[in-house]
Design an enzyme around this catalytic site. Structure first.
Site, mmCIF file in Angstrom:
data_model
loop_
_atom_site.group_PDB
_atom_site.id
_atom_site.type_symbol
_atom_site.label_atom_id
_atom_site.label_comp_id
_atom_site.label_asym_id
_atom_site.label_seq_id
_atom_site.Cartn_x
_atom_site.Cartn_y
_atom_site.Cartn_z
ATOM 1 N N ASP A 6 0.844 -1.199 0.000
ATOM 2 C CA ASP A 6 0.000 0.000 0.000
ATOM 3 C C ASP A 6 0.878 1.249 0.000
ATOM 4 O O ASP A 6 2.015 1.223 0.481
ATOM 5 C CB ASP A 6 -0.896 -0.033 1.250
ATOM 6 C CG ASP A 6 -2.112 0.871 1.095
ATOM 7 O OD1 ASP A 6 -2.339 1.412 -0.007
ATOM 8 O OD2 ASP A 6 -2.830 1.053 2.104
ATOM 9 N N HIS A 31 2.210 3.694 -9.176
ATOM 10 C CA HIS A 31 1.922 2.263 -9.389
ATOM 11 C C HIS A 31 3.064 1.585 -10.145
ATOM 12 O O HIS A 31 3.412 0.439 -9.860
ATOM 13 C CB HIS A 31 0.610 2.081 -10.149
ATOM 14 C CG HIS A 31 -0.602 2.410 -9.316
ATOM 15 N ND1 HIS A 31 -0.775 1.927 -8.038
ATOM 16 C CD2 HIS A 31 -1.702 3.181 -9.574
ATOM 17 C CE1 HIS A 31 -1.930 2.382 -7.547
ATOM 18 N NE2 HIS A 31 -2.508 3.153 -8.464
ATOM 19 N N LEU A 75 11.424 -19.394 -5.976
ATOM 20 C CA LEU A 75 10.461 -18.515 -5.299
ATOM 21 C C LEU A 75 9.071 -18.776 -5.856
ATOM 22 O O LEU A 75 8.888 -18.903 -7.071
ATOM 23 C CB LEU A 75 10.836 -17.038 -5.556
ATOM 24 C CG LEU A 75 9.851 -15.988 -5.006
ATOM 25 C CD1 LEU A 75 9.810 -16.023 -3.480
ATOM 26 C CD2 LEU A 75 10.220 -14.581 -5.485
HETATM 27 C C1 IPE Z 1 -5.514 -2.791 -0.283
HETATM 28 O O1 IPE Z 1 -5.159 -1.454 -0.427
HETATM 29 C C2 IPE Z 1 -5.564 -3.443 -1.622
HETATM 30 C C3 IPE Z 1 -4.281 -3.605 -2.285
HETATM 31 C C4 IPE Z 1 -3.104 -3.328 -1.797
HETATM 32 C C5 IPE Z 1 -4.353 -4.152 -3.624
HETATM 33 P P1 IPE Z 1 -6.255 -0.301 -0.503
HETATM 34 O O2 IPE Z 1 -5.489 0.964 -0.546
HETATM 35 O O3 IPE Z 1 -7.194 -0.576 -1.601
HETATM 36 O O4 IPE Z 1 -7.019 -0.491 0.879
HETATM 37 P P2 IPE Z 1 -7.862 0.505 1.779
HETATM 38 O O5 IPE Z 1 -8.920 1.091 0.894
HETATM 39 O O6 IPE Z 1 -6.913 1.559 2.259
HETATM 40 O O7 IPE Z 1 -8.392 -0.342 2.882
HETATM 41 C C1 IPE Z 2 -1.606 0.312 -3.373
HETATM 42 O O1 IPE Z 2 -1.420 1.681 -3.491
HETATM 43 C C2 IPE Z 2 -1.829 -0.345 -4.703
HETATM 44 C C3 IPE Z 2 -3.224 -0.692 -4.986
HETATM 45 C C4 IPE Z 2 -4.214 -0.664 -4.145
HETATM 46 C C5 IPE Z 2 -3.520 -1.101 -6.342
HETATM 47 P P1 IPE Z 2 -2.610 2.724 -3.364
HETATM 48 O O2 IPE Z 2 -3.028 3.125 -4.729
HETATM 49 O O3 IPE Z 2 -3.687 2.191 -2.493
HETATM 50 O O4 IPE Z 2 -1.855 3.920 -2.665
HETATM 51 P P2 IPE Z 2 -2.463 4.956 -1.627
HETATM 52 O O5 IPE Z 2 -3.083 4.163 -0.512
HETATM 53 O O6 IPE Z 2 -3.469 5.763 -2.366
HETATM 54 O O7 IPE Z 2 -1.285 5.765 -1.178
HETATM 55 MG MG MG Z 3 -4.114 2.390 -0.526
#
Ligand code: IPE
Ligand code: IPE
Ligand code: MG
Length: 238
Positions: A19, A36, A130
């Site tokens: 995240d 991303h 892995l």
């Molecule tokens: C969880 O992250 C999903 C992934 C890492 C793919 P999110 O950013 O979507 O989760 P919330 O919304 O903060 O719970």
């Molecule tokens: C995690 O990064 C990746 C996915 C959920 C696909 P986020 O896109 O959730 O990044 P933040 O939480 O907005 O920083």
């Molecule tokens: Mg996120």
């Protein structure tokens, strides 16, 4: 090789909620998409560290069943990124000995992406260094829902249902349960990841954003894991 001299072993299976890609982009004045992209590159880098350290299972949350709620632009970028990753990384996976698997409901993914997943899984199935698993259109509740639905359609009888049978119907049927769950970016929640499988996983949360998660961070998570006393409900030994 795992060269640590501690008595407690490393985890065999680490699940990662990667995240913070969006916040990483913001912090560096980049587009969300670039965040991303940096996140995807870091999956490769961290995978290499797992191989170096002899940790055989890495499972990463790439796209949740709830992530469809994001803008159309972001969703289509993420889908394209996963396609690119699977196309571009096949040669590397074979060279490095990485077995790729995908968990989640693929029926909602594009035909192209589904085909790439099938061919990546097939072509890397004998790789042993892995086991790298991507959770794509994955939700723990949805996985359990699909498992129950399949058990019913297979005619499973009530008295045949035990924990091993349920595990065998999940997407992770050929993976051990995670020993350690890492979530980056300071959020301390599970967000519907591997609900059944993390029953006894140790949790590790770090404020680092996923694209910043490096060897020093992984070493800290491993050191923290090695200090834990895993009891699995049993009594602590005297
Ligand atoms: C969880 O992250 C999903 C992934 C890492 C793919 P999110 O950013 O979507 O989760 P919330 O919304 O903060 O719970
Ligand atoms: C995690 O990064 C990746 C996915 C959920 C696909 P986020 O896109 O959730 O990044 P933040 O939480 O907005 O920083
Ligand atoms: Mg996120």
């Amino acid at each position: 090789m795992n060269t640590n001299t501690e008595t407690k072993p490393y985890p065999r299976h680490i699940a990662i909620i990667l995240d913070g890609n969006g916040r990483f982009a913001k912090k560096h004045g980049l587009l969300r998409q670039q965040g991303h992209k940096a996140g995807a590159d870091n999956v490769e880098a961290v995978g290499d560290l797992f191989i170096e350290k002899g940790i055989p299972y890495m499972t990463v949350y790439a796209f949740s069943t709830e992530n469809w709620k994001r803008s159309e632009d972001e969703v289509s970028y993420l889908m394209a990124l996963m396609k690119r990753y699977l196309t571009k990384n096949k040669v590397d996976a074979l060279r490095k000995g990485i077995r790729i698997r995908v968990i989640g409901d693929r029926s909602r993914l594009s035909r192209d992406l589904q085909e790439l997943i099938v061919s990546m899984e097939e072509d890397t199935k004998d790789m042993k260094n892995l086991n790298l698993t991507f959770a794509i259109n994955y939700g723990g509740r949805d996985e359990i829902r699909r498992a129950v639905s399949k058990m019913i359609s297979d005619g499973v009888k009530a008295d045949q249902v035990d924990e091993a049978l349920i595990s065998s119907y999940l997407d992770t049927s050929d993976l051990p349960d995670p020993d350690l769950l890492i979530r980056t970016s300071g959020e301390e929640r599970i967000s519907n990841f591997l609900l059944w499988q993390i029953a006894y996983a140790e949790m590790y949360f770090t404020d680092k954003l996923w694209p910043e998660f490096d060897e020093a961070e992984l070493d800290q998570a491993l050191a923290s894991f090695q200090k834990r006393d895993r009891r699995f409900g049993g009594r602590k030994e005297e």
